[in-house]
Design a protein around this motif. Structure first.
Motif, PDB file in Angstrom:
ATOM      1  N   LYS A  71      54.566  36.691  32.503  1.00 21.60           N
ATOM      2  CA  LYS A  71      56.022  36.719  32.380  1.00 21.60           C
ATOM      3  C   LYS A  71      56.381  37.380  31.059  1.00 21.60           C
ATOM      4  CE  LYS A  71      58.042  32.766  31.649  1.00 21.60           C
ATOM      5  NZ  LYS A  71      58.459  31.349  31.716  1.00 21.60           N
ATOM      6  N   GLY A  72      57.670  37.461  30.781  1.00 25.82           N
ATOM      7  CA  GLY A  72      58.136  38.099  29.561  1.00 25.82           C
ATOM      8  C   GLY A  72      58.957  39.339  29.886  1.00 25.82           C
ATOM      9  N   SER A  73      59.712  39.811  28.910  1.00 24.05           N
ATOM     10  CA  SER A  73      60.624  40.936  29.145  1.00 24.05           C
ATOM     11  C   SER A  73      59.897  42.233  29.486  1.00 24.05           C
ATOM     12  CB  SER A  73      61.503  41.154  27.910  1.00 24.05           C
ATOM     13  OG  SER A  73      60.695  41.434  26.764  1.00 24.05           O
ATOM     14  N   LEU A  74      58.628  42.367  29.079  1.00 22.75           N
ATOM     15  CA  LEU A  74      57.885  43.591  29.356  1.00 22.75           C
ATOM     16  C   LEU A  74      57.056  43.509  30.641  1.00 22.75           C
ATOM     17  CD1 LEU A  74      56.533  44.686  25.833  1.00 22.75           C
ATOM     18  CD2 LEU A  74      58.512  45.566  27.091  1.00 22.75           C
ATOM     19  N   ALA A  75      57.012  42.333  31.260  1.00 24.77           N
ATOM     20  CA  ALA A  75      56.142  42.154  32.424  1.00 24.77           C
ATOM     21  C   ALA A  75      56.539  43.067  33.582  1.00 24.77           C
ATOM     22  CB  ALA A  75      56.143  40.693  32.861  1.00 24.77           C
TER      23      ALA A  75
ATOM     24  N   PRO B 294      58.597  45.808  33.685  1.00 22.63           N
ATOM     25  CA  PRO B 294      58.434  47.250  33.432  1.00 22.63           C
ATOM     26  C   PRO B 294      56.972  47.693  33.421  1.00 22.63           C
ATOM     27  CG  PRO B 294      60.027  46.304  31.907  1.00 22.63           C
ATOM     28  CD  PRO B 294      59.380  45.159  32.626  1.00 22.63           C
ATOM     29  N   LEU B 295      56.082  46.856  32.863  1.00 23.67           N
ATOM     30  CA  LEU B 295      54.666  47.220  32.824  1.00 23.67           C
ATOM     31  C   LEU B 295      54.083  47.283  34.230  1.00 23.67           C
ATOM     32  CD1 LEU B 295      52.050  47.791  31.270  1.00 23.67           C
ATOM     33  CD2 LEU B 295      51.689  45.314  31.116  1.00 23.67           C
ATOM     34  N   ILE B 296      54.409  46.299  35.048  1.00 18.26           N
ATOM     35  CA  ILE B 296      53.903  46.278  36.419  1.00 18.26           C
ATOM     36  C   ILE B 296      54.377  47.516  37.177  1.00 18.26           C
ATOM     37  CG2 ILE B 296      54.126  45.087  38.649  1.00 18.26           C
ATOM     38  CD1 ILE B 296      54.070  42.450  37.075  1.00 18.26           C
ATOM     39  N   TYR B 297      55.655  47.852  37.008  1.00 14.97           N
ATOM     40  CA  TYR B 297      56.181  49.017  37.729  1.00 14.97           C
ATOM     41  C   TYR B 297      55.532  50.308  37.247  1.00 14.97           C
ATOM     42  CZ  TYR B 297      59.301  52.276  40.010  1.00 14.97           C
ATOM     43  OH  TYR B 297      59.790  53.292  40.792  1.00 14.97           O
ATOM     44  N   SER B 298      55.306  50.416  35.936  1.00 16.23           N
ATOM     45  CA  SER B 298      54.716  51.649  35.405  1.00 16.23           C
ATOM     46  C   SER B 298      53.272  51.826  35.869  1.00 16.23           C
ATOM     47  CB  SER B 298      54.772  51.647  33.875  1.00 16.23           C
ATOM     48  OG  SER B 298      53.945  50.644  33.326  1.00 16.23           O
ATOM     49  N   LEU B 299      52.563  50.717  36.062  1.00 14.72           N
ATOM     50  CA  LEU B 299      51.162  50.793  36.487  1.00 14.72           C
ATOM     51  C   LEU B 299      51.011  50.912  38.003  1.00 14.72           C
ATOM     52  CD1 LEU B 299      49.482  48.087  34.194  1.00 14.72           C
ATOM     53  CD2 LEU B 299      49.206  50.567  34.041  1.00 14.72           C
ATOM     54  N   PHE B 300      51.887  50.242  38.750  1.00 14.89           N
ATOM     55  CA  PHE B 300      51.688  50.130  40.194  1.00 14.89           C
ATOM     56  C   PHE B 300      52.796  50.774  41.029  1.00 14.89           C
ATOM     57  CE2 PHE B 300      49.604  46.574  38.091  1.00 14.89           C
ATOM     58  CZ  PHE B 300      48.325  46.652  38.588  1.00 14.89           C
ATOM     59  N   GLY B 301      53.963  50.989  40.429  1.00 14.45           N
ATOM     60  CA  GLY B 301      55.069  51.495  41.223  1.00 14.45           C
ATOM     61  C   GLY B 301      55.378  50.522  42.346  1.00 14.45           C
TER      62      GLY B 301
ATOM     63  N   ASN C 209      46.061  37.286  26.056  1.00 12.68           N
ATOM     64  CA  ASN C 209      46.845  38.413  26.546  1.00 12.68           C
ATOM     65  C   ASN C 209      46.003  39.678  26.683  1.00 12.68           C
ATOM     66  OD1 ASN C 209      49.157  36.908  26.782  1.00 12.68           O
ATOM     67  ND2 ASN C 209      50.062  37.583  24.869  1.00 12.68           N
ATOM     68  N   GLY C 210      44.999  39.828  25.817  1.00  6.88           N
ATOM     69  CA  GLY C 210      44.110  40.986  25.917  1.00  6.88           C
ATOM     70  C   GLY C 210      43.338  40.992  27.222  1.00  6.88           C
ATOM     71  N   ILE C 211      42.821  39.836  27.621  1.00 11.42           N
ATOM     72  CA  ILE C 211      42.092  39.732  28.889  1.00 11.42           C
ATOM     73  C   ILE C 211      43.033  39.982  30.059  1.00 11.42           C
ATOM     74  CG2 ILE C 211      40.807  38.162  30.404  1.00 11.42           C
ATOM     75  CD1 ILE C 211      39.809  36.773  27.798  1.00 11.42           C
ATOM     76  N   GLY C 212      44.264  39.460  29.934  1.00  8.76           N
ATOM     77  CA  GLY C 212      45.247  39.694  30.992  1.00  8.76           C
ATOM     78  C   GLY C 212      45.550  41.175  31.179  1.00  8.76           C
ATOM     79  N   LEU C 213      45.659  41.898  30.077  1.00 14.10           N
ATOM     80  CA  LEU C 213      45.898  43.340  30.163  1.00 14.10           C
ATOM     81  C   LEU C 213      44.698  44.059  30.772  1.00 14.10           C
ATOM     82  CD1 LEU C 213      47.731  44.079  26.795  1.00 14.10           C
ATOM     83  CD2 LEU C 213      48.650  44.378  29.100  1.00 14.10           C
ATOM     84  N   GLU C 214      43.496  43.623  30.417  1.00 12.51           N
ATOM     85  CA  GLU C 214      42.293  44.193  31.040  1.00 12.51           C
ATOM     86  C   GLU C 214      42.355  44.041  32.553  1.00 12.51           C
ATOM     87  OE1 GLU C 214      38.282  43.376  29.593  1.00 12.51           O
ATOM     88  OE2 GLU C 214      39.194  42.554  27.761  1.00 12.51           O
ATOM     89  N   LEU C 215      42.762  42.850  32.999  1.00 14.46           N
ATOM     90  CA  LEU C 215      42.872  42.591  34.438  1.00 14.46           C
ATOM     91  C   LEU C 215      43.875  43.538  35.083  1.00 14.46           C
ATOM     92  CD1 LEU C 215      42.451  40.931  37.050  1.00 14.46           C
ATOM     93  CD2 LEU C 215      44.175  39.328  36.183  1.00 14.46           C
ATOM     94  N   LEU C 216      45.044  43.699  34.474  1.00  9.16           N
ATOM     95  CA  LEU C 216      46.063  44.582  35.038  1.00  9.16           C
ATOM     96  C   LEU C 216      45.563  46.019  35.145  1.00  9.16           C
ATOM     97  CD1 LEU C 216      49.614  43.727  33.642  1.00  9.16           C
ATOM     98  CD2 LEU C 216      48.744  43.437  35.958  1.00  9.16           C
ATOM     99  N   PHE C 217      44.910  46.507  34.092  1.00 14.01           N
ATOM    100  CA  PHE C 217      44.426  47.885  34.117  1.00 14.01           C
ATOM    101  C   PHE C 217      43.267  48.049  35.100  1.00 14.01           C
ATOM    102  CE2 PHE C 217      46.863  48.251  30.204  1.00 14.01           C
ATOM    103  CZ  PHE C 217      47.393  49.530  30.329  1.00 14.01           C
TER     104      PHE C 217
END
Length: 293
Positions: free
Chosen positions: A113-117, A119-126, A162-170
């Motif tokens: 969650k969070g204000s950047l969640a 936008p980040l999801i959309y930029s990575l996955f559309g 949060n670093g591990i979470g970002l690894e998962l997203l990427f």
């Protein structure tokens, strides 16, 4: 038994029947500390047929990933059947319902969650929120890494969490593909539902109007493995579930996933997991955790 209430983490309404749950291990860090991006929730559960979970107007983005069995997700009036090797991102602010048509479902889930969640999801996955070709064991590794940090509740663990979470997203973003052909989706379903039987890949290809070469090429494109390797993966994932959840003898489990020779099954199991089926079962029993596959 049907339960209604509010999520402790997202504070959104939910409805569920948790009585069919066999294993339910949930971790969440309640305070986000004002961070614009927050990976503070992880879940591992094993669900029986009859289980469901319905979110209403959720305030958290979740990532749902089956490890074995079929996870059925209903969102925007569409039904999605996720099998091992697939994942789906459920955006905040929408209603969805999770259930399983199978006798048993083993799944992982993560929340951010969070204000950047968004936008980040959309930029990575559309709009490609249904992902295929991932390795279920890689997902388990992410879970095993992030969950102790979330559970600790220690503020000094937030950057690592949060670093591990970002690894998962990427990692998931690297597997975003164009829409899977319907014929390939049919082939995947045939292999999943026949993982306990002896089945010829050529017969699957013929059923889906492919040549064996075409089917092989498509599997490598979308799953980075051959149909035979995919079928082997599903067999061994099913074996892991049976070793964890039943008291069946090793030779019975071998037969359940299509092996007439227990020794060949044990050899293939050890080749993949670097441990024998019996040692795997002993580990599960001794630790009381169903995480090492």
């Amino acid at each position: 038994m049907r339960i209604k209430g509010n999520d402790g983490y997202s504070f959104s309404e939910f409805e569920t029947d948790r009585s069919p749950l066999a294993v339910h291990s949930e971790n969440y860090y309640e305070m986000d500390g004002g961070y614009p991006l927050w990976f503070g929730w992880s879940l591992h559960s094993i669900c029986r047929n009859g289980w469901y979970f319905k979110h209403s107007n959720t305030t958290i983005n979740s990532i749902e990933i089956p490890f074995s069995g079929c996870l059925q997700i209903i969102r925007n009036n569409n039904v999605h059947n996720l099998t091992p090797g697939m994942a789906m991102i459920l955006p905040e602010g929408e209603e969805n319902r999770l259930t399983t048509p199978d006798a048993s479902l083993d799944k992982f889930a993560f929340g951010l969650k969070g204000s950047l969640a968004a936008p980040l999801i959309y930029s990575l996955f559309g709009d490609n929120l249904l992902i295929s070709g991932i390795d279920p064991m890689a997902i388990q590794t992410f879970y095993n890494r992030i969950s102790p940090l979330i559970k600790s509740g220690k503020r000094q663990n937030i950057p690592a969490m949060n670093g591990i979470g970002l690894e998962l997203l990427f990692y998931l973003a690297s597997h975003v593909n164009k829409m899977m052909p319907a014929e390939l989706s049919k082939a995947v379903q045939i292999l999943n539902y026949n993982s306990g039987r002896k089945i010829k890949i050529s017969d699957v290809a013929r059923e889906c109007n492919f040549s064996s070469y075409q089917l092989n090429r498509l599997f490598f494109k979308y799953y980075n493995m051959s149909p035979k390797q995919y079928l082997m993966q599903q067999k061994l994932l099913k074996a892991c579930a049976l070793l964890k959840e039943t008291g069946k003898q090793i030779k019975e489990i071998a037969a359940d996933i299509g092996y007439s020779d227990m020794h060949i099954f044990s050899r293939e199991f050890k080749k993949r997991y670097n441990v024998t089926p019996q040692k795997y079962r002993n580990h599960v029993v001794s630790t009381g955790k169903q995480r090492h596959r």
